[in-house]
Design a protein around this motif. Sequence first.
Motif, PDB file in Angstrom:
ATOM      1  N   VAL A  93     -20.808 -20.891  46.849  1.00 44.59           N
ATOM      2  CA  VAL A  93     -20.397 -20.679  45.457  1.00 44.59           C
ATOM      3  C   VAL A  93     -18.974 -21.210  45.249  1.00 44.59           C
ATOM      4  CG1 VAL A  93     -19.857 -18.917  43.720  1.00 44.59           C
ATOM      5  CG2 VAL A  93     -21.960 -18.747  45.078  1.00 44.59           C
ATOM      6  N   GLN A  94     -18.060 -20.884  46.171  1.00 48.33           N
ATOM      7  CA  GLN A  94     -16.678 -21.353  46.063  1.00 48.33           C
ATOM      8  C   GLN A  94     -16.605 -22.883  46.095  1.00 48.33           C
ATOM      9  OE1 GLN A  94     -14.056 -19.761  45.264  1.00 48.33           O
ATOM     10  NE2 GLN A  94     -12.465 -21.235  45.709  1.00 48.33           N
ATOM     11  N   SER A  95     -17.400 -23.503  46.946  1.00 48.65           N
ATOM     12  CA  SER A  95     -17.427 -24.964  47.029  1.00 48.65           C
ATOM     13  C   SER A  95     -17.904 -25.573  45.709  1.00 48.65           C
ATOM     14  CB  SER A  95     -18.349 -25.398  48.174  1.00 48.65           C
ATOM     15  OG  SER A  95     -18.499 -26.780  48.204  1.00 48.65           O
ATOM     16  N   ALA A  96     -18.909 -24.956  45.103  1.00 52.42           N
ATOM     17  CA  ALA A  96     -19.402 -25.445  43.816  1.00 52.42           C
ATOM     18  C   ALA A  96     -18.340 -25.289  42.731  1.00 52.42           C
ATOM     19  CB  ALA A  96     -20.677 -24.692  43.426  1.00 52.42           C
ATOM     20  N   VAL A  97     -17.636 -24.160  42.739  1.00 53.39           N
ATOM     21  CA  VAL A  97     -16.587 -23.918  41.735  1.00 53.39           C
ATOM     22  C   VAL A  97     -15.443 -24.926  41.910  1.00 53.39           C
ATOM     23  CG1 VAL A  97     -14.799 -22.274  41.028  1.00 53.39           C
ATOM     24  CG2 VAL A  97     -17.143 -21.483  41.399  1.00 53.39           C
ATOM     25  N   ASN A 100     -16.450 -28.126  40.629  1.00 58.67           N
ATOM     26  CA  ASN A 100     -16.870 -28.062  39.239  1.00 58.67           C
ATOM     27  C   ASN A 100     -18.298 -28.582  39.027  1.00 58.67           C
ATOM     28  OD1 ASN A 100     -16.382 -27.232  36.622  1.00 58.67           O
ATOM     29  ND2 ASN A 100     -15.671 -29.264  35.984  1.00 58.67           N
ATOM     30  N   VAL A 101     -19.197 -28.155  39.937  1.00 54.86           N
ATOM     31  CA  VAL A 101     -20.613 -28.529  39.861  1.00 54.86           C
ATOM     32  C   VAL A 101     -21.466 -27.293  40.137  1.00 54.86           C
ATOM     33  CG1 VAL A 101     -20.267 -30.954  40.547  1.00 54.86           C
ATOM     34  CG2 VAL A 101     -20.667 -29.209  42.304  1.00 54.86           C
ATOM     35  N   SER A 102     -22.762 -27.427  39.928  1.00 54.93           N
ATOM     36  CA  SER A 102     -23.664 -26.323  40.257  1.00 54.93           C
ATOM     37  C   SER A 102     -23.856 -26.262  41.773  1.00 54.93           C
ATOM     38  CB  SER A 102     -25.024 -26.525  39.572  1.00 54.93           C
ATOM     39  OG  SER A 102     -25.681 -27.643  40.141  1.00 54.93           O
ATOM     40  N   GLN A 103     -24.406 -25.152  42.257  1.00 53.01           N
ATOM     41  CA  GLN A 103     -24.676 -25.029  43.694  1.00 53.01           C
ATOM     42  C   GLN A 103     -25.575 -26.163  44.178  1.00 53.01           C
ATOM     43  OE1 GLN A 103     -25.974 -21.348  45.465  1.00 53.01           O
ATOM     44  NE2 GLN A 103     -25.020 -20.168  43.827  1.00 53.01           N
ATOM     45  N   ALA A 104     -26.537 -26.546  43.348  1.00 50.79           N
ATOM     46  CA  ALA A 104     -27.488 -27.591  43.737  1.00 50.79           C
ATOM     47  C   ALA A 104     -26.821 -28.952  43.910  1.00 50.79           C
ATOM     48  CB  ALA A 104     -28.602 -27.688  42.705  1.00 50.79           C
TER      49      ALA A 104
END
Length: 195
Positions: A93-97, A100-104
């Motif tokens: 989740v932190q990596s996606a945030v 600035n992208v979705s988890q996918a």
Amino acid sequence: MAFGMCATLSTYTSQNQAGYYATVAPAWELSFMTAIYLAGGISGGHLNPAVTLTMSFWRGFPTRKCATYILAQVIGGITARGIAYAIYHDSIVQSAVLNNVSQAKSPARQAMITAPKVFVHPVLAFFTGFLGTAILMGVIMALRDDTNAPPGARMQAFVIGILITVLILALAYTRGGCFNPARDFGGCLVAVMAS
């Protein structure tokens, strides 16, 4: 598989601060080697459907057991990916945030799903996976051949682990290091369930 997956997620979600490409390969080596040592006496160390089918065709493994073994391998792959996802959920989740992208679409996707890089032609990706699996199976068959000076039952898992490291370092960059359909399917299924 869970240990290898966690090492891969650690690398991708930390953006190479907690590992890098060359550290992922030995993590998978040690993970598979440990699993072979743990399951070798019970199941012959079948962790991969390719191993089960090859042993059935050429080494007399009972065909009637193939479906059960492959089902167990797929369930193991799904469970391992699920455990790794649960452990690294907050990092994913932190990596996606941060990106600035979705988890996918986060960097963790590369760890969960084995897919070729965008610049790699699908035929080349297929051939690379086929070649890696063929080499893996050839070495496993050679290790089980008593006329081929095998290293001994206690060293077979170690040799297979070293081979997995070499295969990942040599062939995994363009399409990912998956030479195990159960591991690949498990990762895809968990990624779909998580997104």
